[in-house]
Design a protein around this motif. Structure first.
Motif, short mmCIF file in Angstrom:
data_model
loop_
_atom_site.label_atom_id
_atom_site.label_comp_id
_atom_site.label_asym_id
_atom_site.label_seq_id
_atom_site.Cartn_x
_atom_site.Cartn_y
_atom_site.Cartn_z
N LEU A 1 -33.39 16.53 -14.08
CA LEU A 1 -32.54 15.75 -14.84
C LEU A 1 -30.80 16.28 -14.68
N PHE A 2 -30.82 17.43 -14.39
CA PHE A 2 -29.56 17.95 -14.17
C PHE A 2 -28.99 18.17 -12.80
N ALA A 3 -29.77 17.76 -11.90
CA ALA A 3 -29.10 17.88 -10.40
C ALA A 3 -28.11 16.91 -9.90
N THR A 4 -27.09 17.59 -9.50
CA THR A 4 -26.15 16.71 -8.99
C THR A 4 -26.42 15.87 -7.63
N HIS A 5 -27.49 16.36 -6.90
CA HIS A 5 -27.81 15.63 -5.48
C HIS A 5 -29.32 15.39 -5.77
N SER B 1 -24.22 9.87 -9.18
CA SER B 1 -24.05 10.64 -7.55
C SER B 1 -25.43 10.35 -6.98
N ARG B 2 -26.55 10.57 -7.45
CA ARG B 2 -27.74 10.70 -6.90
C ARG B 2 -27.93 9.25 -6.30
N THR B 3 -27.53 8.22 -7.15
CA THR B 3 -28.05 6.99 -6.49
C THR B 3 -27.08 6.63 -5.22
N ARG B 4 -25.79 7.17 -5.28
CA ARG B 4 -24.97 6.70 -4.01
C ARG B 4 -25.10 7.73 -3.01
N GLU B 5 -25.88 8.85 -3.08
CA GLU B 5 -26.17 9.63 -1.87
C GLU B 5 -27.25 9.06 -1.00
N TYR B 6 -28.20 8.38 -1.62
CA TYR B 6 -29.20 7.64 -1.03
C TYR B 6 -28.51 6.49 -0.12
N ALA B 7 -27.87 5.96 -0.84
CA ALA B 7 -27.02 4.70 -0.20
C ALA B 7 -26.11 5.22 1.37
N ALA C 1 -20.64 10.33 9.58
CA ALA C 1 -20.94 9.01 9.43
C ALA C 1 -21.49 8.74 7.74
N HIS C 2 -22.05 9.71 7.18
CA HIS C 2 -22.47 9.88 5.98
C HIS C 2 -21.22 9.67 5.07
N GLU C 3 -20.17 10.74 5.33
CA GLU C 3 -19.07 10.71 4.41
C GLU C 3 -18.19 9.25 4.66
N LEU C 4 -18.29 8.69 5.96
CA LEU C 4 -17.59 7.39 6.07
C LEU C 4 -18.29 6.38 5.44
N ALA C 5 -19.57 6.39 5.22
CA ALA C 5 -20.42 5.61 4.25
C ALA C 5 -19.67 5.53 2.80
#
Length: 307
Positions: free
Chosen positions: A257-261, A194-200, A129-133
């Motif tokens: 600062l340098f984390a992708t997630h 990337s971090r912004t979109r992961e929470y969404a 479901a996360h990936e479909l989001a």
């Protein structure tokens, strides 16, 4: 607000790219840099899914598989209002997953053998479901474009040392600084998106599967597995790390600062808070997953929750 922040970060990436082009060749350099970026993004737009799946040696899973993986994804895709994406399996023991494709009609979801082996069907539903989001939010296209911009900025910054225009404008020291700072700035913007979109995607994925706790539990298991099991294909292609649900590389634990997630603890806390405030859908249909587990190679075979 997530989309506004993403748009602002994309604008910053574009401005940075054109700025590097200007420092190399003046106004003409900025225009050329923008044209090159457009050509690169056009190529990546049409070929990103095949390129990334090939990098990770992902193999297609046929419809009607004995595990019912296609049935699970079809059910969740209907919940999300999406066409059913293509399904791929990656033969690695690290539990992880990602989605790719330029739009919902040309999307794919890839899961690892380690993921199928280590999660319950409810947890797997949360991950899917996360990936479909991500697909529904067009994040796969956004992340492909930002990755291309980041690579192009790094390339231009390295070229700057060999062009007289940039040395005349900045001097040798300034040019050398640009070679290091411009790629770093591009990477920071890419990571912030990337971090912004992961929470969404966590929030939307919890709504699609109906139970935030399924995804929260899956994230905790994946984080433990990703931290101790290598993903050799991801290590060879670190630019794709941001596409996975959990960073497949052995990197930072905390939001930095340098984390992708985002930190897994923060994501899990947000999902549990969502559940506490009635974020789950009561009476959500049970995912149509069989009680067996996905076939994996002999060297990866061990007792699992569906054995």
């Amino acid at each position: 607000m997530g989309y506004v922040k993403t748009a602002m970060l994309m604008a910053a990436m574009t401005a940075l790219f054109m700025g590097v082009g200007y420092l190399i060749g003046g106004s003409g350099g900025a225009v050329i840099a923008l044209a090159v970026a457009a050509a690169m993004n056009a190529f990546t737009w049409w070929n990103s899914d095949r390129m990334i799946l090939r990098m990770h040696n992902a193999q297609p899973v046929a419809p009607g598989d004995r595990l019912g993986l296609h049935a699970l994804i079809a059910e969740l895709a209907r919940n999300a209002g999406l066409p059913e994406p293509k399904v791929y399996l990656i033969d690695t023991p690290q539990p992880n997953a990602f989605a790719t494709g330029r739009n919902p009609a040309n999307a794919a979801v890839a899961v690892t053998a380690g993921l199928m082996h280590s999660l319950t069907r409810e947890e797997l539903a949360g991950v899917i479901a996360h990936e479909l989001a991500h697909i529904r939010n067009h994040d796969t296209a956004i992340m492909t474009v930002t990755a291309t911009f980041a690579g192009a900025i790094s390339m231009l910054a390295n070229f700057a040392l060999f062009f007289g225009g940039s040395r005349e404008r900045l001097g040798l020291v300034g040019t050398l600084l640009m070679m290091f700072l411009a790629p770093m700035a591009a990477a920071l913007v890419q990571m912030a998106i990337s971090r912004t979109r992961e929470y969404a995607a966590d929030k939307a994925g919890a709504e699609i599967c109906g139970q935030p706790i399924w995804l929260a539990s899956a994230l905790e298991k994946i984080a433990v597995g990703a931290a101790r099991i290598d993903n050799h294909a991801a290590e060879r292609n670190p630019a794709t790390a941001h596409m996975f649900i959990i960073n497949p590389l052995h990197a930072h634990k905390y939001d930095s600062l340098f984390a992708t997630h985002p930190a897994t603890e923060n994501r899990v806390a947000a999902l549990r808070a969502m559940m506490a405030h009635g974020g789950g859908i009561s009476g959500a249909a049970e995912p149509p997953m069989s009680a067996s587990r996905i076939p994996i190679t002999k060297k990866h075979r061990r007792a699992g929750p569906w054995s």
